[in-house]
Design a protein around this motif. Structure first.
Motif, mmCIF file in Angstrom:
data_model
loop_
_atom_site.group_PDB
_atom_site.id
_atom_site.type_symbol
_atom_site.label_atom_id
_atom_site.label_comp_id
_atom_site.label_asym_id
_atom_site.label_seq_id
_atom_site.Cartn_x
_atom_site.Cartn_y
_atom_site.Cartn_z
ATOM 1 N N HIS A 70 0.836 -1.203 0.000
ATOM 2 C CA HIS A 70 0.000 0.000 0.000
ATOM 3 C C HIS A 70 0.873 1.257 0.000
ATOM 4 C CE1 HIS A 70 -4.016 -1.683 0.280
ATOM 5 N NE2 HIS A 70 -3.553 -2.569 1.139
ATOM 6 N N THR A 71 1.989 1.228 0.721
ATOM 7 C CA THR A 71 2.911 2.360 0.719
ATOM 8 C C THR A 71 3.493 2.578 -0.672
ATOM 9 O OG1 THR A 71 3.473 1.903 3.024
ATOM 10 C CG2 THR A 71 4.995 3.297 1.790
ATOM 11 N N LEU A 72 3.885 1.489 -1.348
ATOM 12 C CA LEU A 72 4.426 1.602 -2.704
ATOM 13 C C LEU A 72 3.374 2.107 -3.691
ATOM 14 C CD1 LEU A 72 6.516 -1.702 -2.848
ATOM 15 C CD2 LEU A 72 7.393 0.627 -2.673
ATOM 16 N N VAL A 73 2.124 1.711 -3.485
ATOM 17 C CA VAL A 73 1.041 2.177 -4.355
ATOM 18 C C VAL A 73 0.809 3.669 -4.143
ATOM 19 C CG1 VAL A 73 -1.457 2.038 -4.711
ATOM 20 C CG2 VAL A 73 -0.099 -0.052 -4.635
ATOM 21 N N LYS A 74 0.762 4.085 -2.868
ATOM 22 C CA LYS A 74 0.514 5.500 -2.568
ATOM 23 C C LYS A 74 1.650 6.398 -3.038
ATOM 24 C CE LYS A 74 -2.524 4.815 1.364
ATOM 25 N NZ LYS A 74 -2.694 4.960 2.815
ATOM 26 N N SER A 75 2.878 5.894 -2.997
ATOM 27 C CA SER A 75 4.022 6.698 -3.416
ATOM 28 C C SER A 75 4.201 6.707 -4.939
ATOM 29 C CB SER A 75 5.301 6.197 -2.747
ATOM 30 O OG SER A 75 5.624 4.902 -3.217
ATOM 31 N N GLY A 76 3.463 5.878 -5.654
ATOM 32 C CA GLY A 76 3.522 5.877 -7.109
ATOM 33 C C GLY A 76 4.528 4.906 -7.704
ATOM 34 N N VAL A 77 5.174 4.101 -6.875
ATOM 35 C CA VAL A 77 6.130 3.113 -7.391
ATOM 36 C C VAL A 77 5.389 2.031 -8.169
ATOM 37 C CG1 VAL A 77 7.856 1.387 -6.736
ATOM 38 C CG2 VAL A 77 7.771 3.579 -5.546
ATOM 39 N N ILE A 78 4.222 1.662 -7.685
ATOM 40 C CA ILE A 78 3.370 0.679 -8.355
ATOM 41 C C ILE A 78 2.121 1.405 -8.846
ATOM 42 C CG2 ILE A 78 2.007 -1.422 -8.108
ATOM 43 C CD1 ILE A 78 3.880 -2.327 -5.918
ATOM 44 N N GLY A 79 1.890 1.337 -10.146
ATOM 45 C CA GLY A 79 0.668 1.916 -10.699
ATOM 46 C C GLY A 79 -0.534 1.080 -10.283
ATOM 47 N N HIS A 80 -1.680 1.729 -10.135
ATOM 48 C CA HIS A 80 -2.864 1.008 -9.688
ATOM 49 C C HIS A 80 -4.118 1.611 -10.310
ATOM 50 C CE1 HIS A 80 -3.091 4.527 -7.095
ATOM 51 N NE2 HIS A 80 -4.351 4.211 -6.857
ATOM 52 N N PRO A 90 -11.598 1.160 -0.033
ATOM 53 C CA PRO A 90 -11.141 1.133 -1.424
ATOM 54 C C PRO A 90 -10.257 -0.076 -1.698
ATOM 55 C CG PRO A 90 -9.948 2.789 -0.184
ATOM 56 C CD PRO A 90 -11.014 2.251 0.724
ATOM 57 N N GLN A 91 -10.541 -0.749 -2.774
ATOM 58 C CA GLN A 91 -9.725 -1.873 -3.205
ATOM 59 C C GLN A 91 -9.018 -1.476 -4.486
ATOM 60 O OE1 GLN A 91 -11.920 -5.509 -3.427
ATOM 61 N NE2 GLN A 91 -12.669 -5.349 -1.348
ATOM 62 N N ARG A 92 -7.791 -1.933 -4.613
ATOM 63 C CA ARG A 92 -6.981 -1.542 -5.767
ATOM 64 C C ARG A 92 -6.420 -2.779 -6.458
ATOM 65 N NH1 ARG A 92 -5.545 1.780 -1.451
ATOM 66 N NH2 ARG A 92 -6.047 3.958 -1.772
ATOM 67 N N GLU A 93 -6.234 -2.633 -7.761
ATOM 68 C CA GLU A 93 -5.512 -3.624 -8.541
ATOM 69 C C GLU A 93 -4.233 -2.971 -9.021
ATOM 70 O OE1 GLU A 93 -8.897 -6.409 -10.546
ATOM 71 O OE2 GLU A 93 -8.479 -4.503 -11.518
ATOM 72 N N CYS A 94 -3.144 -3.721 -8.966
ATOM 73 C CA CYS A 94 -1.825 -3.179 -9.291
ATOM 74 C C CYS A 94 -1.437 -3.520 -10.729
ATOM 75 C CB CYS A 94 -0.784 -3.731 -8.329
ATOM 76 S SG CYS A 94 -1.119 -3.284 -6.618
ATOM 77 N N ASN A 95 -0.757 -2.577 -11.349
ATOM 78 C CA ASN A 95 -0.295 -2.716 -12.727
ATOM 79 C C ASN A 95 0.727 -3.858 -12.811
ATOM 80 O OD1 ASN A 95 0.687 -2.426 -15.306
ATOM 81 N ND2 ASN A 95 0.886 -0.211 -15.177
ATOM 82 N N PRO A 96 0.496 -4.851 -13.674
ATOM 83 C CA PRO A 96 1.410 -5.995 -13.742
ATOM 84 C C PRO A 96 2.816 -5.619 -14.213
ATOM 85 C CG PRO A 96 -0.242 -6.136 -15.464
ATOM 86 C CD PRO A 96 -0.640 -5.005 -14.583
ATOM 87 N N VAL A 97 2.947 -4.576 -15.011
ATOM 88 C CA VAL A 97 4.275 -4.163 -15.490
ATOM 89 C C VAL A 97 5.131 -3.696 -14.313
ATOM 90 C CG1 VAL A 97 5.493 -2.507 -16.937
ATOM 91 C CG2 VAL A 97 3.390 -3.554 -17.760
ATOM 92 N N ASP A 98 4.555 -2.869 -13.443
ATOM 93 C CA ASP A 98 5.286 -2.380 -12.275
ATOM 94 C C ASP A 98 5.584 -3.509 -11.290
ATOM 95 O OD1 ASP A 98 5.174 0.173 -13.330
ATOM 96 O OD2 ASP A 98 3.357 0.701 -12.217
ATOM 97 N N VAL A 99 4.615 -4.402 -11.112
ATOM 98 C CA VAL A 99 4.798 -5.519 -10.188
ATOM 99 C C VAL A 99 5.923 -6.427 -10.666
ATOM 100 C CG1 VAL A 99 3.701 -7.582 -9.249
ATOM 101 C CG2 VAL A 99 2.421 -5.447 -9.356
ATOM 102 N N LEU A 100 5.938 -6.744 -11.955
ATOM 103 C CA LEU A 100 6.992 -7.611 -12.498
ATOM 104 C C LEU A 100 8.359 -6.941 -12.451
ATOM 105 C CD1 LEU A 100 5.116 -9.255 -15.472
ATOM 106 C CD2 LEU A 100 5.867 -10.343 -13.351
ATOM 107 N N ARG A 101 8.391 -5.613 -12.637
ATOM 108 C CA ARG A 101 9.664 -4.883 -12.528
ATOM 109 C C ARG A 101 10.226 -5.037 -11.116
ATOM 110 N NH1 ARG A 101 10.155 -0.192 -10.413
ATOM 111 N NH2 ARG A 101 7.994 0.389 -10.774
ATOM 112 N N LEU A 102 9.379 -4.832 -10.102
ATOM 113 C CA LEU A 102 9.829 -5.002 -8.717
ATOM 114 C C LEU A 102 10.189 -6.455 -8.421
ATOM 115 C CD1 LEU A 102 7.352 -2.711 -6.769
ATOM 116 C CD2 LEU A 102 9.799 -2.379 -7.066
#
Length: 118
Positions: A70-80, A90-102
């Protein structure tokens, strides 16, 4: 002096993952009976297929807590994106490109691989 004993019930949500898998095997729930390695491989396959993952699944894939995700999502490291029609929280889905990069960065750091594979 009185001593209190606090025990998790069999259906408690706070049991260790090992006991959750054991309970799933006993109850016949094959999906929840997977080992963590199988679950990570399945999540990696889903992300590589382009599927947007919920924050809990991302936490399992990256081997970190949901709070950190959630911290990474809020800071913009992971797109959602927010899940349409989500309940009050609120429920979020994370961008697979950012997740795979991490995921690949963490894998390289764990294995000790260099940044440039060539």
């Amino acid at each position: 002096m009185a001593t209190a004993v606090i025990a998790n019930t069999w259906n408690s949500g706070y049991a260790h993952r090992k006991f959750q898998r054991l309970r799933a095997v006993v109850m016949g729930d094959e999906q929840r009976a997977k080992h963590p390695e199988d679950e990570v491989a399945d999540l990696e396959r889903r992300a590589r297929a382009g599927e947007w993952l919920k924050t809990g699944s991302v936490a399992t894939l990256l081997g970190m807590g949901r709070t950190k995700v959630h911290t990474l999502v809020k800071s913009g490291v992971i797109g959602h994106r927010k899940i349409p029609g989500a309940p009050q929280k609120p429920q979020r889905e994370c961008n697979p490109v950012d997740v795979l990069r991490l995921f690949d960065e963490r894998r390289r750091a764990f294995r000790g691989d260099s940044e440039d594979p060539t």
